[in-house]
Motif scaffolding. Structure first.
Motif, PDB file in Angstrom:
ATOM      1  N   GLU A   1      56.171  52.516  30.646  1.00 40.29           N
ATOM      2  CA  GLU A   1      55.132  51.924  32.045  1.00 40.29           C
ATOM      3  C   GLU A   1      55.512  50.407  32.248  1.00 40.29           C
ATOM      4  OE1 GLU A   1      51.840  54.265  30.497  1.00 40.29           O
ATOM      5  OE2 GLU A   1      51.788  53.827  32.693  1.00 40.29           O
ATOM      6  N   VAL A   2      54.456  50.455  33.512  1.00 39.32           N
ATOM      7  CA  VAL A   2      54.480  48.860  33.443  1.00 39.32           C
ATOM      8  C   VAL A   2      53.081  48.606  33.100  1.00 39.32           C
ATOM      9  CG1 VAL A   2      53.634  46.837  35.435  1.00 39.32           C
ATOM     10  CG2 VAL A   2      55.886  47.966  35.169  1.00 39.32           C
ATOM     11  N   GLN A   3      52.397  47.744  32.229  1.00 40.43           N
ATOM     12  CA  GLN A   3      50.434  47.287  31.954  1.00 40.43           C
ATOM     13  C   GLN A   3      50.713  45.840  32.132  1.00 40.43           C
ATOM     14  OE1 GLN A   3      49.781  48.505  28.587  1.00 40.43           O
ATOM     15  NE2 GLN A   3      47.126  49.357  28.840  1.00 40.43           N
ATOM     16  N   LEU A   4      49.517  45.722  33.255  1.00 35.56           N
ATOM     17  CA  LEU A   4      49.408  44.595  33.111  1.00 35.56           C
ATOM     18  C   LEU A   4      47.095  44.431  32.463  1.00 35.56           C
ATOM     19  CD1 LEU A   4      50.722  43.822  36.886  1.00 35.56           C
ATOM     20  CD2 LEU A   4      51.194  43.181  34.456  1.00 35.56           C
ATOM     21  N   VAL A   5      46.874  43.900  31.658  1.00 35.25           N
ATOM     22  CA  VAL A   5      45.511  43.643  31.068  1.00 35.25           C
ATOM     23  C   VAL A   5      44.866  42.658  31.541  1.00 35.25           C
ATOM     24  CG1 VAL A   5      43.871  44.268  29.070  1.00 35.25           C
ATOM     25  CG2 VAL A   5      46.480  45.272  29.874  1.00 35.25           C
ATOM     26  N   GLU A   6      44.386  41.840  32.475  1.00 31.09           N
ATOM     27  CA  GLU A   6      43.572  40.841  32.495  1.00 31.09           C
ATOM     28  C   GLU A   6      42.645  40.845  31.488  1.00 31.09           C
ATOM     29  OE1 GLU A   6      44.325  42.796  36.401  1.00 31.09           O
ATOM     30  OE2 GLU A   6      43.273  43.772  34.879  1.00 31.09           O
ATOM     31  N   SER A   7      42.629  39.798  31.291  1.00 29.54           N
ATOM     32  CA  SER A   7      41.038  38.848  30.694  1.00 29.54           C
ATOM     33  C   SER A   7      40.495  37.909  30.799  1.00 29.54           C
ATOM     34  CB  SER A   7      41.525  39.057  28.712  1.00 29.54           C
ATOM     35  OG  SER A   7      42.612  38.301  28.456  1.00 29.54           O
ATOM     36  N   GLY A   8      39.263  37.236  29.764  1.00 30.74           N
ATOM     37  CA  GLY A   8      39.139  35.809  30.031  1.00 30.74           C
ATOM     38  C   GLY A   8      37.639  35.786  31.329  1.00 30.74           C
ATOM     39  N   GLY A   9      37.635  37.161  32.162  1.00 30.23           N
ATOM     40  CA  GLY A   9      36.476  36.661  32.897  1.00 30.23           C
ATOM     41  C   GLY A   9      34.996  36.779  32.146  1.00 30.23           C
ATOM     42  N   GLY A  10      34.332  36.665  32.460  1.00 31.12           N
ATOM     43  CA  GLY A  10      32.583  36.104  31.994  1.00 31.12           C
ATOM     44  C   GLY A  10      31.722  35.232  33.748  1.00 31.12           C
ATOM     45  N   LEU A  11      30.531  35.545  32.683  1.00 22.65           N
ATOM     46  CA  LEU A  11      29.125  34.576  33.126  1.00 22.65           C
ATOM     47  C   LEU A  11      30.039  33.256  33.130  1.00 22.65           C
ATOM     48  CD1 LEU A  11      26.852  34.409  35.316  1.00 22.65           C
ATOM     49  CD2 LEU A  11      25.472  34.650  33.452  1.00 22.65           C
ATOM     50  N   VAL A  12      29.457  31.635  35.189  1.00 21.04           N
ATOM     51  CA  VAL A  12      29.983  30.335  34.069  1.00 21.04           C
ATOM     52  C   VAL A  12      28.589  29.952  35.793  1.00 21.04           C
ATOM     53  CG1 VAL A  12      32.225  30.737  35.831  1.00 21.04           C
ATOM     54  CG2 VAL A  12      31.216  29.005  33.731  1.00 21.04           C
ATOM     55  N   GLN A  13      28.710  29.153  35.303  1.00 22.73           N
ATOM     56  CA  GLN A  13      27.657  28.240  35.962  1.00 22.73           C
ATOM     57  C   GLN A  13      28.528  27.156  36.701  1.00 22.73           C
ATOM     58  OE1 GLN A  13      24.812  25.425  33.671  1.00 22.73           O
ATOM     59  NE2 GLN A  13      23.420  26.866  34.574  1.00 22.73           N
ATOM     60  N   ALA A  14      27.760  27.274  38.404  1.00 21.05           N
ATOM     61  CA  ALA A  14      28.632  26.691  39.412  1.00 21.05           C
ATOM     62  C   ALA A  14      29.093  24.597  38.557  1.00 21.05           C
ATOM     63  CB  ALA A  14      27.903  26.207  40.235  1.00 21.05           C
ATOM     64  N   GLY A  15      30.618  24.677  38.889  1.00 18.54           N
ATOM     65  CA  GLY A  15      31.418  23.736  38.031  1.00 18.54           C
ATOM     66  C   GLY A  15      32.142  23.921  37.213  1.00 18.54           C
ATOM     67  N   GLY A  16      30.956  24.740  36.277  1.00 16.48           N
ATOM     68  CA  GLY A  16      31.659  25.570  35.113  1.00 16.48           C
ATOM     69  C   GLY A  16      34.009  26.179  35.328  1.00 16.48           C
ATOM     70  N   SER A  17      34.754  26.413  34.337  1.00 14.86           N
ATOM     71  CA  SER A  17      35.867  26.696  34.039  1.00 14.86           C
ATOM     72  C   SER A  17      36.273  27.908  33.378  1.00 14.86           C
ATOM     73  CB  SER A  17      36.871  25.645  33.304  1.00 14.86           C
ATOM     74  OG  SER A  17      36.526  24.218  33.762  1.00 14.86           O
ATOM     75  N   LEU A  18      36.947  28.626  34.111  1.00 17.10           N
ATOM     76  CA  LEU A  18      37.314  29.761  33.100  1.00 17.10           C
ATOM     77  C   LEU A  18      38.669  29.961  33.653  1.00 17.10           C
ATOM     78  CD1 LEU A  18      35.097  32.764  34.366  1.00 17.10           C
ATOM     79  CD2 LEU A  18      35.482  31.489  32.197  1.00 17.10           C
ATOM     80  N   ARG A  19      40.054  30.661  31.781  1.00 12.67           N
ATOM     81  CA  ARG A  19      40.798  30.288  32.271  1.00 12.67           C
ATOM     82  C   ARG A  19      41.415  32.197  31.674  1.00 12.67           C
ATOM     83  NH1 ARG A  19      45.919  29.443  28.105  1.00 12.67           N
ATOM     84  NH2 ARG A  19      44.427  30.601  26.264  1.00 12.67           N
ATOM     85  N   LEU A  20      41.642  32.877  33.082  1.00 13.01           N
ATOM     86  CA  LEU A  20      42.176  33.738  33.308  1.00 13.01           C
ATOM     87  C   LEU A  20      43.616  34.527  32.489  1.00 13.01           C
ATOM     88  CD1 LEU A  20      40.380  35.229  36.678  1.00 13.01           C
ATOM     89  CD2 LEU A  20      39.659  34.731  34.385  1.00 13.01           C
ATOM     90  N   SER A  21      43.757  35.453  32.105  1.00 14.25           N
ATOM     91  CA  SER A  21      44.776  35.816  31.166  1.00 14.25           C
ATOM     92  C   SER A  21      45.172  37.067  31.244  1.00 14.25           C
ATOM     93  CB  SER A  21      45.242  35.789  30.081  1.00 14.25           C
ATOM     94  OG  SER A  21      44.543  34.275  29.140  1.00 14.25           O
ATOM     95  N   CYS A  22      46.215  37.149  32.132  1.00 13.76           N
ATOM     96  CA  CYS A  22      47.312  38.538  32.484  1.00 13.76           C
ATOM     97  C   CYS A  22      48.305  38.741  31.175  1.00 13.76           C
ATOM     98  CB  CYS A  22      47.894  38.704  33.565  1.00 13.76           C
ATOM     99  SG  CYS A  22      48.832  40.149  34.123  1.00 13.76           S
ATOM    100  N   ALA A  23      48.204  40.097  30.975  1.00 15.17           N
ATOM    101  CA  ALA A  23      49.193  39.976  29.724  1.00 15.17           C
ATOM    102  C   ALA A  23      49.781  41.298  30.540  1.00 15.17           C
ATOM    103  CB  ALA A  23      48.229  40.510  28.090  1.00 15.17           C
ATOM    104  N   ALA A  24      51.465  41.248  30.275  1.00 15.73           N
ATOM    105  CA  ALA A  24      52.172  42.205  30.860  1.00 15.73           C
ATOM    106  C   ALA A  24      53.415  42.789  30.172  1.00 15.73           C
ATOM    107  CB  ALA A  24      52.994  41.669  31.878  1.00 15.73           C
ATOM    108  N   SER A  25      53.768  43.619  30.402  1.00 11.28           N
ATOM    109  CA  SER A  25      54.357  44.904  29.189  1.00 11.28           C
ATOM    110  C   SER A  25      55.480  46.028  30.079  1.00 11.28           C
ATOM    111  CB  SER A  25      53.875  45.563  27.912  1.00 11.28           C
ATOM    112  OG  SER A  25      52.648  46.682  28.399  1.00 11.28           O
TER     113      SER A  25
END
Length: 121
Positions: A1-25
């Motif tokens: 079966e198809v599975q997609l798992v996101e990660s990398g979210g969180g709390l950040v101040q305006a102007g900051g950065s985050l990197r989200l990941s999506c692992a697929a299988s």
């Protein structure tokens, strides 16, 4: 079966950065387009960005152009969303999704469960 798992979210101040990941299988990664969507409370889910794993073509919503970058690592079956210069209005649950036809068309065929991004002002 198809599975997609996101990660990398969180709390950040305006102007900051985050990197989200999506692992697929569960599918042939190179034959799909992978998109990022987001949904804020009380609002419709909207497309943010998309990438074709076959040719690397990318697309961005006007609201994130110049700030977000989508990329893929086909060897790892993973798609990333680098988010820079974050704004409070970027706050939402972010979902990755798989499109069977290597084109970023609505609706996607498979969805992940989402990861929450909160940007404080």
């Amino acid at each position: 079966e198809v599975q997609l798992v996101e990660s990398g979210g969180g709390l950040v101040q305006a102007g900051g950065s985050l990197r989200l990941s999506c692992a697929a299988s569960g599918f042939t990664f190179d034959d799909y387009a992978i998109g990022w969507f987001r949904q804020a409370p009380g609002k419709e889910r909207e497309g943010v960005s998309c990438i074709s794993s076959s040719d690397g073509s990318t697309y961005y919503a006007d609201s994130v152009k110049g700030r977000f970058t989508i990329s893929s690592d086909n060897a790892k079956n993973t798609v990333y969303l680098q988010m820079n210069s974050l704004k409070p209005e970027d706050t939402a649950v972010y979902y990755c999704a798989a499109h069977q036809k290597v084109a970023c068309e609505w609706p996607p065929d498979h969805w992940g469960k989402g990861t929450l991004v909160t940007v404080s002002s």
